[in-house]
Design a protein around this motif. Structure first.
Motif, PDB file in Angstrom:
ATOM      1  N   ALA A 112      -3.969  -8.869   6.306  1.00  0.00           N
ATOM      2  CA  ALA A 112      -5.278  -8.751   5.633  1.00  0.00           C
ATOM      3  C   ALA A 112      -5.365  -7.219   5.439  1.00  0.00           C
ATOM      4  O   ALA A 112      -6.031  -6.690   4.058  1.00  0.00           O
ATOM      5  N   ALA A 113      -5.141  -6.209   6.336  1.00  0.00           N
ATOM      6  CA  ALA A 113      -5.168  -4.659   5.971  1.00  0.00           C
ATOM      7  C   ALA A 113      -4.285  -4.282   5.084  1.00  0.00           C
ATOM      8  O   ALA A 113      -4.514  -3.740   3.950  1.00  0.00           O
ATOM      9  N   GLY A 114      -3.172  -4.980   4.890  1.00  0.00           N
ATOM     10  CA  GLY A 114      -2.065  -4.631   3.988  1.00  0.00           C
ATOM     11  C   GLY A 114      -2.534  -4.997   2.495  1.00  0.00           C
ATOM     12  O   GLY A 114      -2.441  -4.421   1.412  1.00  0.00           O
ATOM     13  N   ASP A 115      -3.231  -6.185   2.345  1.00  0.00           N
ATOM     14  CA  ASP A 115      -3.778  -6.560   1.086  1.00  0.00           C
ATOM     15  C   ASP A 115      -4.728  -5.541   0.761  1.00  0.00           C
ATOM     16  O   ASP A 115      -4.840  -5.265  -0.804  1.00  0.00           O
ATOM     17  N   ARG A 116      -5.774  -5.135   1.445  1.00  0.00           N
ATOM     18  CA  ARG A 116      -6.816  -4.331   1.192  1.00  0.00           C
ATOM     19  C   ARG A 116      -6.133  -2.832   0.785  1.00  0.00           C
ATOM     20  O   ARG A 116      -6.605  -2.322  -0.386  1.00  0.00           O
ATOM     21  N   ALA A 117      -5.178  -2.512   1.313  1.00  0.00           N
ATOM     22  CA  ALA A 117      -4.550  -1.330   1.221  1.00  0.00           C
ATOM     23  C   ALA A 117      -3.749  -1.442  -0.248  1.00  0.00           C
ATOM     24  O   ALA A 117      -3.718  -0.356  -1.249  1.00  0.00           O
ATOM     25  N   THR A 118      -3.222  -2.538  -0.599  1.00  0.00           N
ATOM     26  CA  THR A 118      -2.419  -2.799  -1.742  1.00  0.00           C
ATOM     27  C   THR A 118      -3.250  -2.688  -2.991  1.00  0.00           C
ATOM     28  O   THR A 118      -3.434  -1.973  -4.091  1.00  0.00           O
ATOM     29  N   ARG A 119      -4.691  -3.504  -2.903  1.00  0.00           N
ATOM     30  CA  ARG A 119      -5.657  -3.526  -3.926  1.00  0.00           C
ATOM     31  C   ARG A 119      -6.342  -1.897  -4.190  1.00  0.00           C
ATOM     32  O   ARG A 119      -6.467  -1.623  -5.304  1.00  0.00           O
ATOM     33  N   ARG A 120      -6.386  -1.150  -2.758  1.00  0.00           N
ATOM     34  CA  ARG A 120      -6.976   0.109  -3.143  1.00  0.00           C
ATOM     35  C   ARG A 120      -6.121   1.025  -3.919  1.00  0.00           C
ATOM     36  O   ARG A 120      -6.498   1.798  -4.612  1.00  0.00           O
ATOM     37  N   LEU A 121      -4.826   1.004  -3.656  1.00  0.00           N
ATOM     38  CA  LEU A 121      -3.880   1.603  -4.337  1.00  0.00           C
ATOM     39  C   LEU A 121      -3.814   1.488  -5.751  1.00  0.00           C
ATOM     40  O   LEU A 121      -3.692   2.262  -6.638  1.00  0.00           O
ATOM     41  N   GLN A 122      -3.974   0.180  -6.160  1.00  0.00           N
ATOM     42  CA  GLN A 122      -3.799  -0.362  -7.695  1.00  0.00           C
ATOM     43  C   GLN A 122      -5.180   0.454  -8.059  1.00  0.00           C
ATOM     44  O   GLN A 122      -5.001   0.950  -9.389  1.00  0.00           O
ATOM     45  N   ALA A 123      -6.438   0.255  -7.518  1.00  0.00           N
ATOM     46  CA  ALA A 123      -7.538   0.849  -8.137  1.00  0.00           C
ATOM     47  C   ALA A 123      -7.452   2.398  -8.377  1.00  0.00           C
ATOM     48  O   ALA A 123      -7.783   2.745  -9.305  1.00  0.00           O
ATOM     49  N   LEU A 124      -6.805   3.008  -7.369  1.00  0.00           N
ATOM     50  CA  LEU A 124      -6.659   4.501  -7.343  1.00  0.00           C
ATOM     51  C   LEU A 124      -5.921   4.695  -8.532  1.00  0.00           C
ATOM     52  O   LEU A 124      -6.024   5.607  -9.482  1.00  0.00           O
ATOM     53  N   MET A 125      -4.647   3.916  -8.994  1.00  0.00           N
ATOM     54  CA  MET A 125      -3.709   4.354  -9.923  1.00  0.00           C
ATOM     55  C   MET A 125      -4.040   4.051 -11.078  1.00  0.00           C
ATOM     56  O   MET A 125      -3.604   4.475 -12.167  1.00  0.00           O
ATOM     57  N   ARG A 180       8.619   5.220  -2.323  1.00  0.00           N
ATOM     58  CA  ARG A 180       8.048   5.147  -1.201  1.00  0.00           C
ATOM     59  C   ARG A 180       6.958   6.200  -1.283  1.00  0.00           C
ATOM     60  O   ARG A 180       7.116   7.319  -1.561  1.00  0.00           O
ATOM     61  N   LEU A 181       5.731   5.877  -0.875  1.00  0.00           N
ATOM     62  CA  LEU A 181       4.656   6.685  -0.904  1.00  0.00           C
ATOM     63  C   LEU A 181       4.553   7.619   0.153  1.00  0.00           C
ATOM     64  O   LEU A 181       4.849   7.496   1.255  1.00  0.00           O
ATOM     65  N   THR A 182       4.444   9.021  -0.214  1.00  0.00           N
ATOM     66  CA  THR A 182       4.199  10.047   0.643  1.00  0.00           C
ATOM     67  C   THR A 182       2.959  10.941   0.255  1.00  0.00           C
ATOM     68  O   THR A 182       2.150  10.341  -0.492  1.00  0.00           O
ATOM     69  N   SER A 183       2.825  11.872   1.298  1.00  0.00           N
ATOM     70  CA  SER A 183       1.538  12.727   0.514  1.00  0.00           C
ATOM     71  C   SER A 183       1.767  14.400   0.770  1.00  0.00           C
ATOM     72  O   SER A 183       2.941  14.645   1.357  1.00  0.00           O
ATOM     73  N   ARG A 184       1.049  15.219   0.321  1.00  0.00           N
ATOM     74  CA  ARG A 184       1.174  16.576   0.385  1.00  0.00           C
ATOM     75  C   ARG A 184       1.387  17.076   1.736  1.00  0.00           C
ATOM     76  O   ARG A 184       2.105  17.979   1.855  1.00  0.00           O
ATOM     77  N   SER A 185       0.675  16.364   2.488  1.00  0.00           N
ATOM     78  CA  SER A 185       0.663  16.753   4.084  1.00  0.00           C
ATOM     79  C   SER A 185       1.702  15.978   4.845  1.00  0.00           C
ATOM     80  O   SER A 185       1.948  16.279   6.023  1.00  0.00           O
ATOM     81  N   GLY A 186       2.371  15.040   4.438  1.00  0.00           N
ATOM     82  CA  GLY A 186       3.500  14.162   5.240  1.00  0.00           C
ATOM     83  C   GLY A 186       3.351  12.855   4.615  1.00  0.00           C
ATOM     84  O   GLY A 186       2.979  12.402   3.729  1.00  0.00           O
ATOM     85  N   GLY A 187       4.348  11.998   5.514  1.00  0.00           N
ATOM     86  CA  GLY A 187       4.652  10.705   5.124  1.00  0.00           C
ATOM     87  C   GLY A 187       3.173   9.738   5.368  1.00  0.00           C
ATOM     88  O   GLY A 187       2.458  10.057   5.904  1.00  0.00           O
ATOM     89  N   VAL A 188       3.313   8.573   4.795  1.00  0.00           N
ATOM     90  CA  VAL A 188       2.139   7.651   4.581  1.00  0.00           C
ATOM     91  C   VAL A 188       2.856   6.180   5.072  1.00  0.00           C
ATOM     92  O   VAL A 188       3.819   5.800   4.693  1.00  0.00           O
ATOM     93  N   ASP A 189       2.280   5.696   5.771  1.00  0.00           N
ATOM     94  CA  ASP A 189       2.674   4.237   6.375  1.00  0.00           C
ATOM     95  C   ASP A 189       1.505   3.307   6.449  1.00  0.00           C
ATOM     96  O   ASP A 189       0.395   3.391   6.922  1.00  0.00           O
ATOM     97  N   ALA A 190       1.576   2.301   5.408  1.00  0.00           N
ATOM     98  CA  ALA A 190       0.346   1.305   5.114  1.00  0.00           C
ATOM     99  C   ALA A 190       0.956   0.062   5.836  1.00  0.00           C
ATOM    100  O   ALA A 190       2.106  -0.450   6.064  1.00  0.00           O
ATOM    101  N   PRO A 191      -0.097  -0.839   6.227  1.00  0.00           N
ATOM    102  CA  PRO A 191      -0.005  -2.062   7.000  1.00  0.00           C
ATOM    103  C   PRO A 191       1.116  -2.961   6.074  1.00  0.00           C
ATOM    104  O   PRO A 191       1.288  -3.013   4.867  1.00  0.00           O
ATOM    105  N   GLY A 194       0.779  -1.200   0.046  1.00  0.00           N
ATOM    106  CA  GLY A 194      -0.090   0.099  -0.080  1.00  0.00           C
ATOM    107  C   GLY A 194       0.834   1.205   0.028  1.00  0.00           C
ATOM    108  O   GLY A 194       0.359   2.249  -0.101  1.00  0.00           O
ATOM    109  N   ASP A 195       2.237   1.146   0.161  1.00  0.00           N
ATOM    110  CA  ASP A 195       3.000   2.416   0.166  1.00  0.00           C
ATOM    111  C   ASP A 195       4.185   2.184  -0.568  1.00  0.00           C
ATOM    112  O   ASP A 195       5.165   3.266  -0.387  1.00  0.00           O
ATOM    113  N   THR A 196       4.452   1.283  -1.311  1.00  0.00           N
ATOM    114  CA  THR A 196       5.645   0.856  -1.992  1.00  0.00           C
ATOM    115  C   THR A 196       5.458   0.290  -3.333  1.00  0.00           C
ATOM    116  O   THR A 196       4.661  -0.152  -3.622  1.00  0.00           O
TER     117      THR A 196
END
Length: 207
Positions: free
Chosen positions: A142-155, A119-130, A108-110
């Motif tokens: 399980a949360a890491g898998d959801r974050a990965t799929r969500r990042l894929q969908a967004l991109m 490594r993913l960051t944001s306009r307001s600061g760093g990002v740490d995914a599961p 979700g962040d790499t």
């Protein structure tokens, strides 16, 4: 032998005369249809000649043929084309990602962009995914898998990256801006699929 030649010649002359007579007997309407049928072929031949002449002058320094420079009308992209979804970014697999110039996500962040690890960051600061590779509990995995799929969908809808520096592992710190202008890192944090970095512990393994 002479008689045979005369017979062959006479037959050929008769066939030619018959053909000419048939052409002369065509009605005015039939002649117009015959003449009109040749126009598309003539236009196709003229177009091919023009393209063959103009193509050498339309090649740019990059080696790409620019049909507009050759005087041809090329339709521009429609709104439907510009709004078409991009291809999904796959999950990384296999080694030599830099050499293979891969574009993929690790979690979700790499991820990798054209062979460069980020490594993913944001306009307001760093990002740490599961974590997925070394999770502290099954819930984090399980949360890491959801974050990965969500990042894929967004991109998948299109994105751009802006580098803001590097981290201690020499990864590019990037802000991912989606096609609609939103910040991917901020979305993950808002949806509970990531937390701000530096973090305050592991919220996904708290009972």
């Amino acid at each position: 032998m002479r008689a045979r030649r005369r017979q062959r010649g006479d037959g050929w002359e008769k066939s030619v005369l018959s053909w000419r007579s048939a052409r002369q007997r065509l009605s005015p309407a039939a002649k117009r249809r015959r003449d009109a049928s040749g126009e598309p072929r003539l236009m196709l031949l003229v177009s091919a000649c023009l393209f063959a002449f103009a193509a050498p002058f339309a090649v740019q320094s990059s080696g790409v043929l620019d049909l507009r420079a050759a005087g041809w009308s090329v339709p521009s992209a429609t709104a439907a084309d510009s709004n078409a979804p991009a291809l999904a970014v796959p999950v990384c697999s296999g080694g030599n990602r830099a050499e293979r110039r891969l574009t993929c996500v690790v979690d979700g962040d790499t991820g990798w962009e054209d062979g460069v690890k980020w490594r993913l960051t944001s306009r307001s600061g760093g990002v740490d995914a599961p974590e997925i590779s070394r999770p502290e509990c099954s819930a984090e995995r399980a949360a890491g898998d959801r974050a990965t799929r969500r990042l894929q969908a967004l991109m998948a809808g299109g994105y751009s990256m802006k580098t803001t520096g590097t981290d201690r592992y020499d990864r590019e710190l990037v802000v991912i801006t989606l096609a609609d202008g939103r910040d991917a890192g901020e979305i993950l944090i808002a949806e509970g699929l990531a937390q701000s970095w530096p973090n305050s512990g592991n919220p996904w393994c708290r009972s």
